[in-house]
Scaffold this motif. Sequence first.
Motif, PDB file in Angstrom:
ATOM      1  N   VAL A 250       0.847  -1.183   0.000  1.00 49.04           N
ATOM      2  CA  VAL A 250       0.000   0.000   0.000  1.00 49.04           C
ATOM      3  C   VAL A 250       0.886   1.238   0.000  1.00 49.04           C
ATOM      4  O   VAL A 250       1.938   1.266   0.652  1.00 49.04           O
ATOM      5  CB  VAL A 250      -0.947   0.013   1.226  1.00 49.04           C
ATOM      6  CG1 VAL A 250      -0.164   0.013   2.535  1.00 49.04           C
ATOM      7  CG2 VAL A 250      -1.912   1.189   1.163  1.00 49.04           C
ATOM      8  N   VAL A 251       0.478   2.241  -0.775  1.00 47.74           N
ATOM      9  CA  VAL A 251       1.137   3.547  -0.803  1.00 47.74           C
ATOM     10  C   VAL A 251       0.123   4.574  -0.315  1.00 47.74           C
ATOM     11  O   VAL A 251      -0.969   4.694  -0.891  1.00 47.74           O
ATOM     12  CB  VAL A 251       1.617   3.914  -2.220  1.00 47.74           C
ATOM     13  CG1 VAL A 251       2.363   5.249  -2.201  1.00 47.74           C
ATOM     14  CG2 VAL A 251       2.503   2.818  -2.789  1.00 47.74           C
ATOM     15  N   ALA A 252       0.436   5.308   0.749  1.00 48.64           N
ATOM     16  CA  ALA A 252      -0.539   6.183   1.407  1.00 48.64           C
ATOM     17  C   ALA A 252       0.034   7.574   1.621  1.00 48.64           C
ATOM     18  O   ALA A 252       1.141   7.730   2.157  1.00 48.64           O
ATOM     19  CB  ALA A 252      -0.955   5.588   2.752  1.00 48.64           C
ATOM     20  N   ASP A 253      -0.714   8.593   1.206  1.00 45.14           N
ATOM     21  CA  ASP A 253      -0.338   9.986   1.452  1.00 45.14           C
ATOM     22  C   ASP A 253      -0.201  10.235   2.951  1.00 45.14           C
ATOM     23  O   ASP A 253      -1.103   9.918   3.733  1.00 45.14           O
ATOM     24  CB  ASP A 253      -1.411  10.914   0.862  1.00 45.14           C
ATOM     25  CG  ASP A 253      -1.285  12.346   1.358  1.00 45.14           C
ATOM     26  OD1 ASP A 253      -0.148  12.835   1.462  1.00 45.14           O
ATOM     27  OD2 ASP A 253      -2.329  12.956   1.656  1.00 45.14           O
ATOM     28  N   ASP A 254       0.935  10.812   3.357  1.00 44.05           N
ATOM     29  CA  ASP A 254       1.124  11.151   4.773  1.00 44.05           C
ATOM     30  C   ASP A 254       1.514  12.612   4.944  1.00 44.05           C
ATOM     31  O   ASP A 254       2.031  12.994   5.995  1.00 44.05           O
ATOM     32  CB  ASP A 254       2.185  10.240   5.405  1.00 44.05           C
ATOM     33  CG  ASP A 254       3.594  10.552   4.911  1.00 44.05           C
ATOM     34  OD1 ASP A 254       3.742  11.029   3.758  1.00 44.05           O
ATOM     35  OD2 ASP A 254       4.555  10.332   5.670  1.00 44.05           O
ATOM     36  N   ARG A 255       1.223  13.442   3.932  1.00 44.27           N
ATOM     37  CA  ARG A 255       1.646  14.839   3.982  1.00 44.27           C
ATOM     38  C   ARG A 255       0.498  15.827   3.789  1.00 44.27           C
ATOM     39  O   ARG A 255       0.433  16.839   4.462  1.00 44.27           O
ATOM     40  CB  ARG A 255       2.721  15.096   2.929  1.00 44.27           C
ATOM     41  CG  ARG A 255       3.272  16.514   2.921  1.00 44.27           C
ATOM     42  CD  ARG A 255       4.352  16.683   1.877  1.00 44.27           C
ATOM     43  NE  ARG A 255       4.912  18.025   1.873  1.00 44.27           N
ATOM     44  CZ  ARG A 255       5.798  18.465   0.989  1.00 44.27           C
ATOM     45  NH1 ARG A 255       6.241  17.646   0.028  1.00 44.27           N
ATOM     46  NH2 ARG A 255       6.250  19.697   1.043  1.00 44.27           N
ATOM     47  N   PHE A 256      -0.412  15.532   2.865  1.00 45.57           N
ATOM     48  CA  PHE A 256      -1.419  16.515   2.460  1.00 45.57           C
ATOM     49  C   PHE A 256      -2.815  16.220   3.008  1.00 45.57           C
ATOM     50  O   PHE A 256      -3.778  16.866   2.614  1.00 45.57           O
ATOM     51  CB  PHE A 256      -1.452  16.627   0.931  1.00 45.57           C
ATOM     52  CG  PHE A 256      -0.177  17.167   0.359  1.00 45.57           C
ATOM     53  CD1 PHE A 256       0.095  18.510   0.401  1.00 45.57           C
ATOM     54  CD2 PHE A 256       0.760  16.305  -0.189  1.00 45.57           C
ATOM     55  CE1 PHE A 256       1.280  19.019  -0.102  1.00 45.57           C
ATOM     56  CE2 PHE A 256       1.948  16.800  -0.713  1.00 45.57           C
ATOM     57  CZ  PHE A 256       2.217  18.161  -0.663  1.00 45.57           C
ATOM     58  N   HIS A 257      -2.937  15.209   3.870  1.00 46.56           N
ATOM     59  CA  HIS A 257      -4.192  14.925   4.568  1.00 46.56           C
ATOM     60  C   HIS A 257      -5.345  14.673   3.604  1.00 46.56           C
ATOM     61  O   HIS A 257      -6.474  15.126   3.817  1.00 46.56           O
ATOM     62  CB  HIS A 257      -4.545  16.071   5.528  1.00 46.56           C
ATOM     63  CG  HIS A 257      -3.407  16.491   6.412  1.00 46.56           C
ATOM     64  ND1 HIS A 257      -2.905  15.671   7.414  1.00 46.56           N
ATOM     65  CD2 HIS A 257      -2.645  17.622   6.420  1.00 46.56           C
ATOM     66  CE1 HIS A 257      -1.902  16.294   8.017  1.00 46.56           C
ATOM     67  NE2 HIS A 257      -1.723  17.464   7.434  1.00 46.56           N
ATOM     68  N   THR A 258      -5.061  13.925   2.535  1.00 46.05           N
ATOM     69  CA  THR A 258      -6.071  13.618   1.523  1.00 46.05           C
ATOM     70  C   THR A 258      -6.703  12.247   1.718  1.00 46.05           C
ATOM     71  O   THR A 258      -7.694  11.940   1.059  1.00 46.05           O
ATOM     72  CB  THR A 258      -5.439  13.641   0.117  1.00 46.05           C
ATOM     73  OG1 THR A 258      -4.421  12.636   0.048  1.00 46.05           O
ATOM     74  CG2 THR A 258      -4.838  15.003  -0.182  1.00 46.05           C
ATOM     75  N   GLY A 259      -6.115  11.421   2.572  1.00 47.36           N
ATOM     76  CA  GLY A 259      -6.591  10.057   2.721  1.00 47.36           C
ATOM     77  C   GLY A 259      -6.357   9.191   1.494  1.00 47.36           C
ATOM     78  O   GLY A 259      -6.944   8.113   1.367  1.00 47.36           O
ATOM     79  N   GLN A 260      -5.487   9.623   0.590  1.00 46.35           N
ATOM     80  CA  GLN A 260      -5.232   8.868  -0.640  1.00 46.35           C
ATOM     81  C   GLN A 260      -4.430   7.604  -0.333  1.00 46.35           C
ATOM     82  O   GLN A 260      -3.373   7.658   0.290  1.00 46.35           O
ATOM     83  CB  GLN A 260      -4.483   9.737  -1.646  1.00 46.35           C
ATOM     84  CG  GLN A 260      -5.304  10.909  -2.136  1.00 46.35           C
ATOM     85  CD  GLN A 260      -4.513  11.846  -3.021  1.00 46.35           C
ATOM     86  OE1 GLN A 260      -3.321  11.647  -3.242  1.00 46.35           O
ATOM     87  NE2 GLN A 260      -5.161  12.879  -3.518  1.00 46.35           N
ATOM     88  N   ARG A 261      -4.974   6.457  -0.808  1.00 39.80           N
ATOM     89  CA  ARG A 261      -4.303   5.170  -0.620  1.00 39.80           C
ATOM     90  C   ARG A 261      -4.447   4.346  -1.885  1.00 39.80           C
ATOM     91  O   ARG A 261      -5.540   4.252  -2.435  1.00 39.80           O
ATOM     92  CB  ARG A 261      -4.903   4.416   0.565  1.00 39.80           C
ATOM     93  CG  ARG A 261      -4.487   4.966   1.910  1.00 39.80           C
ATOM     94  CD  ARG A 261      -5.138   4.209   3.056  1.00 39.80           C
ATOM     95  NE  ARG A 261      -4.621   4.658   4.343  1.00 39.80           N
ATOM     96  CZ  ARG A 261      -5.024   5.740   4.976  1.00 39.80           C
ATOM     97  NH1 ARG A 261      -5.966   6.496   4.436  1.00 39.80           N
ATOM     98  NH2 ARG A 261      -4.514   6.080   6.143  1.00 39.80           N
ATOM     99  N   ASP A 262      -3.349   3.772  -2.311  1.00 35.84           N
ATOM    100  CA  ASP A 262      -3.348   2.828  -3.427  1.00 35.84           C
ATOM    101  C   ASP A 262      -2.867   1.475  -2.908  1.00 35.84           C
ATOM    102  O   ASP A 262      -1.730   1.339  -2.444  1.00 35.84           O
ATOM    103  CB  ASP A 262      -2.416   3.301  -4.548  1.00 35.84           C
ATOM    104  CG  ASP A 262      -3.026   4.411  -5.390  1.00 35.84           C
ATOM    105  OD1 ASP A 262      -4.165   4.827  -5.084  1.00 35.84           O
ATOM    106  OD2 ASP A 262      -2.362   4.858  -6.341  1.00 35.84           O
TER     107      ASP A 262
END
Length: 239
Positions: free
Chosen positions: A157-169
């Motif tokens: 899994v690759v998850a945004d941890d900077r822009f608080h978007t909740g984006q996960r692949d």
Amino acid sequence: MDQSGIRSLGLVFILATQAAAADTPTATPLPWKLTVGEYAYSDYAGTDVNLRWRADGNSAWIGAYRDPVFGSQLRAGADTAVNIGEYVQLQPSLQAASPGFLGGSLNLQVGDTWYGLVGFGRTDARPYFNLNFDPNDAVTFGAGHHDSNGISYLIFVVADDRFHTGQRDWHANVQIPFGDSHATLDLLRKSGLSDAGPITGWGFTANWDWPKWFLRLAYDPHQNFSAQNAWRFATGVRF
């Protein structure tokens, strides 16, 4: 949504797991790979050309992307693998693009037949057209297995941890050998905040690699977490 930080680097994880295997299945590796890709959107298309050199676990590449909406961008990058003992490997990467984008990532892979990995990526948040599936100012976690019959499995899994978007692949990946060629299949589950609001979607990538050339087909829903879906067609040669 900002088109900078969340649409950046694209090297968070694929370095260790796919580059070495997909670059060449032959006993005598061919160091150069030229790739031409076409990206089909709803009402326009983009083109990417990439030249990569790889030898002894080190890579360097240059590329150019253009479409009538985003415009043009030149890019270059490098990555390597550093073994620390028998079961630990560090995989740093750097990338730059016009007109001033910079990014980097660091992955740690631990294990042998069974392995785990973690990754961390950061950019300078300048405009950049991301040509991969995943957030790039992100963390990565995964685990994989190399079977004795040559088949490899990987979930990460690759998850945004900077822009608080909740984006996960989420990716489920399998590589299957066929003589001197191999197929690589990757199933994608995408979720998070996009330009069009909260989204979820399924995508895939299918590669078939022969010793000197390869074909790739991919579908990316909400590419770069935008309103655009994209089909990607690519082919290339090794020399």
